[in-house]
Scaffold this active site. Structure first.
Site, PDB file in Angstrom:
ATOM      1  N   SER A 264       0.821  -1.202   0.000  1.00 14.67           N
ATOM      2  CA  SER A 264       0.000   0.000   0.000  1.00 14.67           C
ATOM      3  C   SER A 264       0.861   1.261   0.000  1.00 14.67           C
ATOM      4  CB  SER A 264      -0.941  -0.062   1.195  1.00 14.67           C
ATOM      5  OG  SER A 264      -2.099   0.648   0.923  1.00 14.67           O
ATOM      6  N   HIS A 405      -7.602  -5.770  -0.226  1.00 12.72           N
ATOM      7  CA  HIS A 405      -6.362  -5.019   0.008  1.00 12.72           C
ATOM      8  C   HIS A 405      -5.691  -5.567   1.269  1.00 12.72           C
ATOM      9  CE1 HIS A 405      -4.024  -1.296  -0.319  1.00 12.72           C
ATOM     10  NE2 HIS A 405      -4.188  -1.096   0.987  1.00 12.72           N
TER      11      HIS A 405
END
Ligand code: GCU
Length: 426
Positions: A264, A405
């Site tokens: 990320s 994610h």
């Protein structure tokens, strides 16, 4: 008068932010992705075609690196070397007796400034000088393991009540809360070391520039970086390079085989660290999205304006010139990937992580590949995305995993398999 002007400015800033956040609707519809010309990593800004490695290295790579430095992430304003390192703890029996554990403080001192970050290392006992995965963690080294010997950072941390983190402080309560993201035993069993650092020790992830590494470089009462100087991503990338400086002096690891990893915002960081510092042997970006692997001109999911609005401290201020103006970018994120060539790079997406634009992450890998080909390395040769959970692992590697994610064991299994082939020649 001055007060009035300041007030006016504040109100207009507030309004434009408010209007922006009301207006911003992320696009998740592929048919609404604008048409744009993909800038060619092998044509210089002046239009000269790059036909060999020499011109790439002498002309094109430096101008691209300069573009990302000055206009996207910001430059490091000066040089700062490690003042001292200290092994503050060592254990011979970690990870079920398979690894040694080392915790090393890296210390910087200049004038009134002092900064310390700690590297937690697990090294497999059966390998002399192992290759190593190096990556930041989000909530402190003690969160990646239930090992009670791992020290708890006293640096500022973002609150996360579900991890028992309140008042911006870490406690015993958060030990092991991120075990799921770090396949420590798998890494050790495969013959790799793992080194991790809490990113907040290098620069706390908040919108100010008073703490962390930034103030080391202020002169004449300045309190924030210039428009072309570093935001937090460059600060974090800089920290990874200093960790590598340390490793070059640690005879228990192979510093020529350090794979820089990040997820990320820290995946944006690992890409930038690998682009800036060619000593990193390989780079992994896990779900890095906007300002990471995803191509900005697609404007799919998170966009440049949106990220600069939500996280004003991540990039340099010059990057704001491309807010709602991605078309004007003379280079896109595939050219960031190209800066890593010919070293191995792995871009990974997650199917449900549409905010990060999986297709845009894949296309970056694809469009960076001609630069790898120039070096005789195999990139991604098909424009069609591979199916979910069907990795393509060349020097440029890509997978899209099912799920959200995150970083999972599946991701780590792929990274290890790929590193075995690309770096260790297994
Ligand atoms: C937010 C941000 C992303 C970033 C992510 C993260 O979602 O919009 O750009 O990658 O945070 O770092 O967790």
């Amino acid at each position: 008068m001055k007060v009035l002007i300041l007030f006016g400015l504040l109100v207009s800033c507030y309004l434009s932010n408010a209007q922006f956040s009301i207006k911003f609707e992320p696009n998740y519809d592929e048919s609404k992705v604008p048409e744009f010309t993909v800038t060619d990593p092998l044509t210089t800004f002046k239009g000269r075609k790059v036909r060999n490695v020499r011109v790439w290295e002498k002309k094109r790579r430096p101008e691209l690196l300069n573009f990302f430095t000055e206009n996207v992430y910001g430059k490091v304003p000066g040089e700062l070397k490690i003042s001292e390192w200290k092994i503050v703890e060592k254990g011979e029996n970690a990870v079920n007796g398979k690894a040694i554990r080392k915790q090393v403080d890296i210390i910087f001192e200049k004038g009134n400034n002092y900064l310390r970050f700690n590297i937690l290392m697990y090294l497999p006992k059966n390998i002399e000088k192992p290759p190593i995965f190096l990556g930041y963690n989000f909530y402190g080294n003690h969160t990646i393991t239930d090992d009670v010997n791992v020290l708890i950072s006293d640096a500022w941390v973002m609150d996360n009540p579900s991890f028992g983190i309140i008042n911006n402080q870490l406690t015993e309560q958060s030990r092991g809360v991120r075990i799921n993201r770090w396949a420590v035993e798998k890494i050790i069993d495969a013959g790799y070391g793992l080194a991790t650092i809490y990113y907040g020790e290098v620069d706390p992830d908040k919108n100010d520039f008073y703490d962390g590494i930034h103030p080391f470089f202020y002169e004449n009462g300045r309190q924030q970086p210039a428009a072309n100087e570093w935001g937090s991503i460059t600060a974090w990338a800089w920290g990874l390079s200093r960790a590598l400086d340390y490793m070059e002096n640690d005879n228990e690891v192979d510093a020529t085989k350090v794979i820089v990893f990040g997820h990320s915002r820290l995946g944006k960081t690992s890409l930038w660290a690998g682009a800036r510092d060619e000593r990193f042997a390989a780079v992994i970006s896990n779900n890095s999205g906007c300002g990471g692997a995803a191509m900005s001109k697609r404007k799919f999911g998170e966009t440049v304006a949106r990220i600069n609005n939500s996280f004003p401290h991540w990039f340099c201020r010059n990057f704001r010139n491309y807010n709602l103006n991605e078309e004007a970018l003379p280079a896109d994120q595939h050219e960031l990937i190209a800066l890593i060539a010919p070293r191995p790079v792995y871009i990974a997406s997650a199917e449900e992580d549409q905010w990060a634009d999986p297709r845009g992450e894949f296309l970056s890998a694809f469009y960076a590949s001609p630069v790898y080909n120039l070096f005789g390395k195999q990139g991604i040769s098909y424009e069609k995305m591979p199916a979910v959970n069907q990795p393509v692992q060349n020097t440029v590697a890509y997978h899209i995993r099912s799920g959200i994610h995150d970083v999972t064991d599946y991701d780590w299994e792929q990274y290890i398999k790929w590193a075995d082939r690309q770096l260790v020649n297994k």
